[in-house]
Motif scaffolding. Structure first.
Motif, PDB file in Angstrom:
ATOM      1  N   VAL A  21       0.862  -1.333   0.745  1.00 43.22           N
ATOM      2  CA  VAL A  21       0.037   0.133   0.099  1.00 43.22           C
ATOM      3  C   VAL A  21       1.024   1.171   0.033  1.00 43.22           C
ATOM      4  CG1 VAL A  21      -1.828   1.055   1.419  1.00 43.22           C
ATOM      5  CG2 VAL A  21      -2.274  -1.671   1.211  1.00 43.22           C
ATOM      6  N   ASN A  54      -2.905  -6.287  -2.514  1.00 45.26           N
ATOM      7  CA  ASN A  54      -3.219  -4.634  -1.933  1.00 45.26           C
ATOM      8  C   ASN A  54      -2.412  -3.359  -2.300  1.00 45.26           C
ATOM      9  OD1 ASN A  54      -4.652  -5.612   0.731  1.00 45.26           O
ATOM     10  ND2 ASN A  54      -3.061  -5.254   1.959  1.00 45.26           N
ATOM     11  N   GLN A  92      -4.827  -3.331  -5.938  1.00 45.48           N
ATOM     12  CA  GLN A  92      -5.774  -1.957  -6.159  1.00 45.48           C
ATOM     13  C   GLN A  92      -4.995  -0.435  -5.790  1.00 45.48           C
ATOM     14  OE1 GLN A  92      -7.859  -3.496  -2.400  1.00 45.48           O
ATOM     15  NE2 GLN A  92      -9.181  -2.061  -1.903  1.00 45.48           N
ATOM     16  N   THR A  93      -4.310  -0.106  -5.013  1.00 46.71           N
ATOM     17  CA  THR A  93      -3.872   1.212  -4.544  1.00 46.71           C
ATOM     18  C   THR A  93      -3.351   1.817  -5.990  1.00 46.71           C
ATOM     19  OG1 THR A  93      -2.859  -0.147  -2.949  1.00 46.71           O
ATOM     20  CG2 THR A  93      -1.759   2.714  -3.574  1.00 46.71           C
ATOM     21  N   ALA A 122      -6.452   2.544  -8.232  1.00 39.47           N
ATOM     22  CA  ALA A 122      -6.517   3.592  -8.133  1.00 39.47           C
ATOM     23  C   ALA A 122      -5.927   4.349  -8.064  1.00 39.47           C
ATOM     24  CB  ALA A 122      -7.455   3.322  -6.631  1.00 39.47           C
ATOM     25  N   ALA A 123      -4.846   5.061  -8.730  1.00 36.58           N
ATOM     26  CA  ALA A 123      -3.872   5.893  -9.124  1.00 36.58           C
ATOM     27  C   ALA A 123      -3.973   5.477 -10.431  1.00 36.58           C
ATOM     28  CB  ALA A 123      -2.741   5.744  -8.371  1.00 36.58           C
TER      29      ALA A 123
END
Lengths: 121, 291
Positions: free
Chosen positions: A52, A74, A77-78, A81-82
């Motif tokens: 993360v 994790n 996902q991070t 999102a970016a």
């Protein structure tokens, strides 16, 4: 265009680090000029949440894509999102990885390819 | 009085000692199985469960309408459980919460300048409590154990809930998890005495040394129980002697005990003479002979 590659060393002849969250360096490189910056990964020894934290570090650098060996859930996902393209399975030297990326030989991945804690060793 | 039973190495006989101690002493006992990742004392004590409740930890929930993506929550989170992504162009970013990394400390909501974070409960485990009378009519043992949900990583919140059942009018016996990390510390701290169960093998001794470091750091009075004491080597005895650590009990290997164990039966059911030995063990601790 700026991309990021996880690296075992500080220059373009270093090997790609197969770990994302706990890689040794992030090399931020301009794919046209090959100008680069090597950022030491402060999350290498993190107790937890390395994926993360590293994901956010890479996001701050505003890169188009991340080239690495493996990415866990994790971190995935991070990075997603970016809005960063995530490319796993990169290997060899940083220079070779950049070349392959430019030729379009590396494809983005649609999901994490390893479990959490993969980079713990 | 709180007596905790711990060990470095797993499988040395913590639960065996804890259970037999609880059933042998003629006192009111509160038995707490704090090995919430794999509780097993109920197999031997066979309690009638009367109470069941869930354990929650507070995890953050972000109100994206109030959030300005300032990143304060990420900054104060010691566990990397919050990610804040600032968007490049439009200003609309995103905040990601990773509940499995969250320890429920509440810092993010406390420090959020926009009050955009509220805490919502996430179930991480459950507590069960009851009495052992149906199986052991002569014992007044109240039983409590915690069970961490499958897939959850953090045992201490569940262990802390189990430990809330410590009562002053009963002798509390705590069956701790193996190892020397947070779950063990959470289980054994505040004990009046800690029994370290080991076996006389190189692995048993190696992990005993680690466990001794822990109890000394916590300043707990402690003593050692050597299980299967006639197997292995004498290095454990030598170590305890050298370090001036009392070896309070030795349980030699006995086939009847192993067979009983495999059927979910206690030592004192298989070899009743052990009841006196466990009573002596308790008396020694209660009278402060080893502290």
């Amino acid at each position: 265009m700026k991309i990021c590659i996880t690296s075992e060393g500080q220059d373009l002849d270093s090997q790609v680090d197969p770990r994302f969250g706990r890689c040794q360096y992030f090399i931020i490189v301009d794919t046209d000029s090959l100008e680069f910056e090597a950022v030491p990964n402060s999350n290498m020894e993190a107790m937890g949440g390395a994926g993360v934290q590293s994901g956010q570090l890479v996001a701050q650098k505003q890169v188009k894509a991340i080239l690495t060996g493996n990415v866990g859930p994790n971190a995935f996902q991070t990075l997603q999102a970016a809005g960063i393209d995530i490319i796993t399975g990169a290997a060899g030297s940083i220079r070779e990885a950049v070349e392959k990326y430019k030729k379009g030989e590396l494809k983005s991945t649609q999901g994490p390819n390893v479990n959490s804690k993969f980079g713990m060793r | 009085m709180i007596i905790s039973v711990a060990s470095g190495k797993g499988g040395t006989g913590k639960t065996t000692v804890a259970v037999n101690l609880a059933l042998s002493i003629r006192e009111k006992v509160q038995f707490l199985d704090c090995d919430v990742e794999e509780p097993n004392a109920h197999i031997f004590l066979k309690p009638a469960i009367e109470e069941k409740r869930q354990v929650f930890i507070p995890v953050p929930e972000i109100d994206e309408l109030k959030c300005t993506y300032c990143g304060k929550c990420r900054e104060v989170c010691a566990y990397g459980a919050v990610a804040v992504i600032k968007s490049v162009d439009s200003g609309k970013g995103s905040v990601l919460v990773f509940p499995n990394l969250c320890h429920g400390c509440g810092s993010c909501s406390y420090f959020c300048p926009q009050q955009a974070i509220k805490e919502v409960n996430k179930e991480v485990g459950e507590i069960e409590a009851g009495y052992v009378q149906p199986a052991f009519p002569n014992a007044d043992v109240r039983f409590v154990h915690g069970r961490l949900n499958i897939g959850e990583a953090m045992a201490p919140p569940v262990i802390r809930e189990v430990k809330k059942y410590v009562v002053r009018d009963r002798i509390t016996i705590i069956d701790a998890p193996p190892g020397t990390s947070c779950p063990v510390i959470t289980s054994i701290k505040d004990s009046d005495f800690c029994l370290l169960v080991t076996e006389p093998t190189p692995f048993g001794l190696n992990d005993l040394l680690l466990a001794v470091e822990v109890v000394r750091k916590l300043s707990l009075p402690f003593g050692v129980v050597i299980n299967r004491s006639d197997l292995g080597d004498d290095k454990t005895e030598t170590y305890c002697q050298k370090e001036d650590i009392p070896v309070i009990m030795r349980i030699p290997f006995q086939k009847e005990i192993a067979v009983a164990y495999s059927h979910g039966k206690t030592i004192i059911e298989a070899v009743p003479s052990y009841q006196v030995k466990f009573q002596e063990l308790y008396r020694g601790i209660a009278e402060g002979n080893f502290s």
